[in-house]
Design a protein around this motif. Structure first.
Motif, PDB file in Angstrom:
ATOM      1  N   MET A 115       0.738  -1.307  -0.026  1.00 33.03           N
ATOM      2  CA  MET A 115       0.001  -0.027   0.059  1.00 33.03           C
ATOM      3  C   MET A 115       1.081   1.248  -0.190  1.00 33.03           C
ATOM      4  SD  MET A 115      -2.996  -1.038  -0.218  1.00 33.03           S
ATOM      5  CE  MET A 115      -4.041   0.346   0.146  1.00 33.03           C
ATOM      6  N   TYR A 116       2.134   1.316   0.406  1.00 35.64           N
ATOM      7  CA  TYR A 116       3.150   2.170   0.677  1.00 35.64           C
ATOM      8  C   TYR A 116       3.749   2.341  -0.654  1.00 35.64           C
ATOM      9  CZ  TYR A 116       0.952   2.391   5.068  1.00 35.64           C
ATOM     10  OH  TYR A 116       0.101   2.273   6.153  1.00 35.64           O
ATOM     11  N   SER A 117       3.834   1.365  -1.554  1.00 38.26           N
ATOM     12  CA  SER A 117       4.738   1.434  -2.786  1.00 38.26           C
ATOM     13  C   SER A 117       4.302   2.198  -3.924  1.00 38.26           C
ATOM     14  CB  SER A 117       4.700  -0.386  -3.252  1.00 38.26           C
ATOM     15  OG  SER A 117       5.079  -0.839  -2.518  1.00 38.26           O
ATOM     16  N   THR A 118       5.116   2.421  -4.992  1.00 41.37           N
ATOM     17  CA  THR A 118       4.973   3.183  -5.962  1.00 41.37           C
ATOM     18  C   THR A 118       4.891   2.455  -7.225  1.00 41.37           C
ATOM     19  OG1 THR A 118       6.956   3.665  -6.212  1.00 41.37           O
ATOM     20  CG2 THR A 118       5.549   5.308  -4.981  1.00 41.37           C
ATOM     21  N   ARG A 120       4.320  -0.255 -10.279  1.00 49.37           N
ATOM     22  CA  ARG A 120       3.911  -1.579 -10.339  1.00 49.37           C
ATOM     23  C   ARG A 120       3.361  -2.224  -9.037  1.00 49.37           C
ATOM     24  NH1 ARG A 120       6.268  -6.339  -9.656  1.00 49.37           N
ATOM     25  NH2 ARG A 120       5.528  -8.154 -10.852  1.00 49.37           N
ATOM     26  N   ASP A 121       4.094  -2.022  -8.093  1.00 48.14           N
ATOM     27  CA  ASP A 121       3.989  -2.625  -6.788  1.00 48.14           C
ATOM     28  C   ASP A 121       2.754  -2.386  -6.440  1.00 48.14           C
ATOM     29  OD1 ASP A 121       6.017  -4.403  -7.442  1.00 48.14           O
ATOM     30  OD2 ASP A 121       7.224  -3.493  -5.312  1.00 48.14           O
ATOM     31  N   PHE A 122       2.169  -1.005  -6.417  1.00 49.00           N
ATOM     32  CA  PHE A 122       0.896  -0.557  -5.901  1.00 49.00           C
ATOM     33  C   PHE A 122      -0.045  -1.063  -6.959  1.00 49.00           C
ATOM     34  CE2 PHE A 122      -2.211   2.624  -5.861  1.00 49.00           C
ATOM     35  CZ  PHE A 122      -2.523   2.660  -4.417  1.00 49.00           C
ATOM     36  N   TRP A 123       0.066  -0.474  -8.029  1.00 54.86           N
ATOM     37  CA  TRP A 123      -1.107  -0.819  -9.001  1.00 54.86           C
ATOM     38  C   TRP A 123      -1.706  -2.420  -9.107  1.00 54.86           C
ATOM     39  CZ3 TRP A 123      -4.061   2.964  -9.254  1.00 54.86           C
ATOM     40  CH2 TRP A 123      -3.249   4.125  -9.245  1.00 54.86           C
ATOM     41  N   GLN A 124      -0.536  -3.196  -9.067  1.00 54.36           N
ATOM     42  CA  GLN A 124      -0.770  -4.502  -9.206  1.00 54.36           C
ATOM     43  C   GLN A 124      -0.686  -5.286  -7.914  1.00 54.36           C
ATOM     44  OE1 GLN A 124       1.345  -6.485 -12.416  1.00 54.36           O
ATOM     45  NE2 GLN A 124       1.608  -4.819 -13.684  1.00 54.36           N
ATOM     46  N   ARG A 125      -0.857  -4.621  -6.697  1.00 55.36           N
ATOM     47  CA  ARG A 125      -0.899  -5.382  -5.185  1.00 55.36           C
ATOM     48  C   ARG A 125      -1.753  -6.472  -5.085  1.00 55.36           C
ATOM     49  NH1 ARG A 125      -3.647  -0.332  -5.278  1.00 55.36           N
ATOM     50  NH2 ARG A 125      -5.435  -0.104  -4.326  1.00 55.36           N
ATOM     51  N   ARG A 126      -3.000  -6.428  -5.673  1.00 56.93           N
ATOM     52  CA  ARG A 126      -3.859  -7.697  -5.426  1.00 56.93           C
ATOM     53  C   ARG A 126      -3.296  -8.951  -6.175  1.00 56.93           C
ATOM     54  NH1 ARG A 126      -9.014  -8.529  -3.810  1.00 56.93           N
ATOM     55  NH2 ARG A 126      -9.232  -6.473  -3.276  1.00 56.93           N
ATOM     56  N   ARG A 127      -2.876  -8.709  -7.547  1.00 54.72           N
ATOM     57  CA  ARG A 127      -2.233  -9.870  -8.089  1.00 54.72           C
ATOM     58  C   ARG A 127      -0.949 -10.249  -7.345  1.00 54.72           C
ATOM     59  NH1 ARG A 127       1.909 -10.811 -11.532  1.00 54.72           N
ATOM     60  NH2 ARG A 127       2.355  -8.509 -11.677  1.00 54.72           N
ATOM     61  N   LEU A 128      -0.212  -9.232  -6.850  1.00 50.44           N
ATOM     62  CA  LEU A 128       1.142  -9.675  -6.410  1.00 50.44           C
ATOM     63  C   LEU A 128       0.743 -10.556  -4.933  1.00 50.44           C
ATOM     64  CD1 LEU A 128       3.343  -6.838  -6.954  1.00 50.44           C
ATOM     65  CD2 LEU A 128       3.577  -9.061  -8.253  1.00 50.44           C
ATOM     66  N   ALA A 129      -0.219 -10.090  -4.146  1.00 45.74           N
ATOM     67  CA  ALA A 129      -0.580 -10.546  -2.926  1.00 45.74           C
ATOM     68  C   ALA A 129      -1.099 -11.923  -3.275  1.00 45.74           C
ATOM     69  CB  ALA A 129      -1.624  -9.779  -2.187  1.00 45.74           C
ATOM     70  N   THR A 130      -2.146 -12.123  -4.161  1.00 48.36           N
ATOM     71  CA  THR A 130      -2.590 -13.376  -4.566  1.00 48.36           C
ATOM     72  C   THR A 130      -1.553 -14.293  -4.834  1.00 48.36           C
ATOM     73  OG1 THR A 130      -4.623 -12.563  -5.329  1.00 48.36           O
ATOM     74  CG2 THR A 130      -4.101 -14.553  -6.108  1.00 48.36           C
ATOM     75  N   ARG A 161       3.300 -12.466   3.293  1.00 53.13           N
ATOM     76  CA  ARG A 161       3.228 -11.043   3.290  1.00 53.13           C
ATOM     77  C   ARG A 161       4.677 -10.749   3.444  1.00 53.13           C
ATOM     78  NH1 ARG A 161       1.102  -8.848   8.869  1.00 53.13           N
ATOM     79  NH2 ARG A 161       2.610 -10.017   9.619  1.00 53.13           N
ATOM     80  N   ALA A 162       5.744 -11.412   4.188  1.00 51.28           N
ATOM     81  CA  ALA A 162       7.474 -10.976   3.973  1.00 51.28           C
ATOM     82  C   ALA A 162       7.753 -11.122   2.892  1.00 51.28           C
ATOM     83  CB  ALA A 162       7.705 -12.027   5.279  1.00 51.28           C
ATOM     84  N   LEU A 163       7.210 -11.991   1.834  1.00 55.19           N
ATOM     85  CA  LEU A 163       7.807 -12.346   0.653  1.00 55.19           C
ATOM     86  C   LEU A 163       7.317 -11.667  -0.479  1.00 55.19           C
ATOM     87  CD1 LEU A 163       8.271 -16.446   0.941  1.00 55.19           C
ATOM     88  CD2 LEU A 163      10.036 -14.494   1.577  1.00 55.19           C
ATOM     89  N   VAL A 164       6.250 -10.986   0.014  1.00 55.36           N
ATOM     90  CA  VAL A 164       5.390 -10.387  -1.205  1.00 55.36           C
ATOM     91  C   VAL A 164       6.032  -9.366  -2.254  1.00 55.36           C
ATOM     92  CG1 VAL A 164       4.219  -8.272   0.138  1.00 55.36           C
ATOM     93  CG2 VAL A 164       3.191  -9.174  -1.906  1.00 55.36           C
ATOM     94  N   ARG A 165       7.273  -8.776  -1.667  1.00 57.50           N
ATOM     95  CA  ARG A 165       8.146  -7.734  -2.427  1.00 57.50           C
ATOM     96  C   ARG A 165       9.477  -8.163  -2.879  1.00 57.50           C
ATOM     97  NH1 ARG A 165       7.557  -1.646  -0.228  1.00 57.50           N
ATOM     98  NH2 ARG A 165       8.244  -1.315  -2.496  1.00 57.50           N
ATOM     99  N   ARG A 166       9.381  -9.531  -2.614  1.00 57.41           N
ATOM    100  CA  ARG A 166      10.672 -10.398  -3.127  1.00 57.41           C
ATOM    101  C   ARG A 166      11.802  -9.811  -2.429  1.00 57.41           C
ATOM    102  NH1 ARG A 166       9.454 -14.969  -6.660  1.00 57.41           N
ATOM    103  NH2 ARG A 166       7.184 -14.678  -6.967  1.00 57.41           N
TER     104      ARG A 166
END
Length: 235
Positions: A115-118, A120-130, A161-166
């Motif tokens: 939620m605090y990203s900018t 791709r990570d922010f706009w694709q947060r639902r897909r990345l979390a899934t 959650r810990a791995l979502v941002r690689r």
């Protein structure tokens, strides 16, 4: 196989001033090098300074003396803003008590760091979390609330959650402490496999020799110092 050096501690100490003006020495001359792909376990009894060491490794605390280097940069030269950016982008944290947000689904919990990203990570947060939840075997529990999940499932959400941002380094503080032995081993095997797949370093703080045995290098923290250790898992 280890890759580029990520974290290096040289002669790191940490002490605190007590109310009677005496000094409590927590860490005394810690030397440790962590590179990409490493899986390191640090074993110690309660009160030996394991959490203090983890906080220094995670850029949440600073040494009293000695040097902490992050990816070739002396951490003492990092501004508070840059250190926070590294924690958010390059460091992942897994805790004993899961620390999931109540009233939020598994998917929303894993989305939280994004939620605090900018970009791709922010706009694709639902897909990345899934995708992150699918990696830990919880693709069918996206909409589940924490209280409806078992302890092992809650810890897997915390790992997702810990791995979502690689992240480049994952710091796990007693990650199996709230789990039974079988579930704890399954969780650690999952965490080891996931970080290995990403090429991330995994540093596990634990008092459990079975957990430590899964690492490729083990150290004991005793008397404020790190000592090489060899442990074998119980049958």
């Amino acid at each position: 196989m280890s890759g580029a050096e990520l974290l290096k501690l040289e002669a790191v100490t940490r002490s605190v001033q007590l109310p009677d003006d005496s000094e409590l020495q927590i860490l005394s001359g810690i030397d440790l090098t962590v590179s990409e792909g490493d899986h390191i376990a640090i074993v110690g009894r309660s009160g030996t300074g394991k959490s203090t060491l983890l906080n220094i490794l995670g850029l949440l605390d600073t040494p009293t003396s000695g040097t902490l280097t992050w990816s070739g940069t002396d951490a003492s030269r990092l501004s508070a803003r840059r250190a926070a950016r590294i924690r958010g982008r390059d460091l992942g944290f897994v805790f004993q008590q899961f620390n999931l947000l109540p009233g939020r689904t598994a998917l929303e919990n894993v989305m939280a760091p994004l939620m605090y990203s900018t970009g791709r990570d922010f706009w694709q947060r639902r897909r990345l979390a899934t995708e992150s939840l699918e990696r830990v075997g919880l693709g069918d529990r996206l909409d589940s609330m924490p209280q409806t999940l078992s302890g092992g499932e809650q810890q897997r959400v915390a790992i997702a959650r810990a791995l979502v941002r690689r992240p480049r380094v994952v710091l796990a503080d007693e990650p199996t402490g709230a789990l039974d032995v079988a579930t704890g081993r399954a969780v650690m095997e999952l965490l080891d496999a996931a970080t290995g797949e990403d090429g991330s370093a995994l540093i596990t703080i634990t008092h459990d020799s079975n957990v430590a045995a899964l690492a490729r290098a083990q150290f004991q923290l005793d008397g404020g110092r790190l000592h090489p250790l060899e442990v074998e898992a119980a049958l």
